[in-house]
Design an enzyme around this catalytic site. Sequence first.
Site, PDB file in Angstrom:
ATOM      1  N   ASP A  88     -17.162   0.705 -35.609  1.00 27.42           N
ATOM      2  CA  ASP A  88     -16.126  -0.207 -35.137  1.00 27.42           C
ATOM      3  C   ASP A  88     -14.919  -0.285 -36.066  1.00 27.42           C
ATOM      4  O   ASP A  88     -13.789  -0.446 -35.607  1.00 27.42           O
ATOM      5  CB  ASP A  88     -16.719  -1.611 -34.945  1.00 27.42           C
ATOM      6  CG  ASP A  88     -17.648  -1.674 -33.738  1.00 27.42           C
ATOM      7  OD1 ASP A  88     -17.914  -0.612 -33.146  1.00 27.42           O
ATOM      8  OD2 ASP A  88     -18.109  -2.769 -33.400  1.00 27.42           O
ATOM      9  N   CYS A 129     -24.427   1.044 -38.545  1.00 26.22           N
ATOM     10  CA  CYS A 129     -23.221   0.384 -38.037  1.00 26.22           C
ATOM     11  C   CYS A 129     -23.534  -0.428 -36.792  1.00 26.22           C
ATOM     12  O   CYS A 129     -24.538  -0.218 -36.134  1.00 26.22           O
ATOM     13  CB  CYS A 129     -22.129   1.410 -37.767  1.00 26.22           C
ATOM     14  SG  CYS A 129     -20.508   0.654 -37.557  1.00 26.22           S
ATOM     15  N   LYS A 131     -23.314  -1.194 -33.439  1.00 30.29           N
ATOM     16  CA  LYS A 131     -24.055  -0.969 -32.194  1.00 30.29           C
ATOM     17  C   LYS A 131     -25.308  -0.137 -32.403  1.00 30.29           C
ATOM     18  O   LYS A 131     -26.190  -0.124 -31.541  1.00 30.29           O
ATOM     19  CB  LYS A 131     -23.159  -0.299 -31.139  1.00 30.29           C
ATOM     20  CG  LYS A 131     -21.853  -1.013 -30.882  1.00 30.29           C
ATOM     21  CD  LYS A 131     -22.057  -2.472 -30.562  1.00 30.29           C
ATOM     22  CE  LYS A 131     -20.750  -3.237 -30.632  1.00 30.29           C
ATOM     23  NZ  LYS A 131     -20.135  -3.278 -31.961  1.00 30.29           N
ATOM     24  N   SER A 479     -14.972  -9.090 -33.396  1.00 27.95           N
ATOM     25  CA  SER A 479     -15.715  -8.567 -34.528  1.00 27.95           C
ATOM     26  C   SER A 479     -16.428  -9.711 -35.232  1.00 27.95           C
ATOM     27  O   SER A 479     -15.985 -10.867 -35.190  1.00 27.95           O
ATOM     28  CB  SER A 479     -14.747  -7.889 -35.496  1.00 27.95           C
ATOM     29  OG  SER A 479     -15.350  -7.696 -36.749  1.00 27.95           O
TER      30      SER A 479
END
Length: 576
Positions: A88, A129, A131, A479
């Site tokens: 992201d 990370c 996901k 986020s």
Amino acid sequence: MDARVFDKTKLPSRHVTEGPERAPHRSYYYAMGLTRKQMSQPFVGVASCWNEAAPCNIALMRQAQAVKKGVAAANGTAREFCTITVTDGIAMGHQGMKSSLVSREVIADSVELTMRGHSYDALVGLAGCDKSLPGMMMAMVRLNVPSIFIYGGSILPGTFKGKPVTVQDVFEAVGKHSVGDMSTADLEELESKACPSAGACGAQFTANTMATVSEAIGLALPYSAGAPAPYEIRDQFCMTAGEMIMELIARNIRPRDIVTRKALENAAMSVAASGGSTNAALHLPAIAHECGIKFDLFDVAEIFRKTPYIADMKPGGKYVAKDLFEAGGVPLIMKALLDGGYLHGDCMTVTGRTIAENLASVKWNPDQDVVYTTAKPLTVTGGVVGLKGNLAPEGAIVKVAGMPMEKQIFTGPARCFDNEEACFEAVKKRQYKEGDVLVIRYEGPKGGPGMREMLATTAALYGQGMGDKVALITDGRFSGATRGFCVGHVGPEAAVGGPIGLLRDGDIIHLDAITGKLEVRLTDAELESRRKDWKLRETDYGSGAIWKFAQGVGSARDGAVTHPGGQGEKHCYADI
């Protein structure tokens, strides 16, 4: 660990290693250097999200080798493979972010297909990370073979002008630079100092939130989620996981024995208590869905409402993951919740023991101020809360960790944008007013497609000194690094005719995170009149993976999932 003799007649790998008819299959394994003895042992898939996209993933290959050593030491045969990640921090602020949530499904699907196609008996999954963590856990409960989750670890904090910094500071510095409050030279120095090592973003953003979840839900070994990526102890956790997966095979302890309704509630409590990312309200329902358990946004929000906020973590607080690990790690948060009467202590974990048994030897650390007791919390309700009202009949979510109570109510006129780029341009040019409610719509799972995060916009607002002077709502996501009154997951999304798509500039919006309200001051009749004039918008994705995702994705309320889940299952892979 004691040597064990495993009966392969009940394991999936018998389909590729046993009997005369599998001679062609065994010839492939001989070609890769395996012995007949190794073929007679259980096959353990070691799945990692290693790549060179970002620091969150760069250490995973090294850690996977330690897992394989542990598997071999406990009389198993490890088979390593990789899957994708979309990071992201790199995808943020442009069209690349539309790939992010889609990647969660691709990760889960690709791990499933690799395991099914090669008949592996168990899974150790390493992820770094945002996901990739829920994607890996979704695959585990979908397949329901004995599984252990391993987080790759967080990044170490950087130092800029004598103060600790994270990537959040860099995003916010862009806003400062845009209004002349930071020089180009300082911005360039900050960007070169903020991320000094391998590992995922260091504060309680989405990666560390879902890492916290992995321990609280029982799929990760105690303490393993907290150790930073560069610490040598990470290899010890990985080696132990490799050994422990063989114990789970022997005892037939499976993910759905671990991920129960109570375990999901424990996971939601850990998010609220740590001031975690709102994205957990998307990923926990998706993990539950794989098990066939109904656990939607409102279920998550109810847990958030009842759980005290006790871990003083960035972005709302003072500390990063490294500080939490050195104070006592995720078990310290869990111990505080258990002692306070919140956590379900009887839930099974990958240690083969319950949560309460795992925490029995955890001692409270009085020489730290990262984690508080539930008797003296930072706030009495969780760091993340759910909202509902005529603007969000299917709910919405907001992170309030570190936000004063008086700032948790906001009323102002709508300023509407039909994509993130348009809003970011308006923010960059200061084309908004104090007191506005910025509305970013057509960014939901189907409408985006892909439900983008909005960190670039929210960080720019903070950098301009306006983070607590405006509010922002979206049918997209935020986020874990976002702070301020920023409401995401507004449902139904605009692309399916949700009320957020009916708003016009100047409509008065009322947000109340204390009572859980998100409303527009319009009557039902006014909304219905506008709905008659609303027209479906086509996206600019007519093919490919993002188009495919948009065709089948469901509501954010249920986790933005793309298939029927456990309730639609005809057979369990683990029992083939």
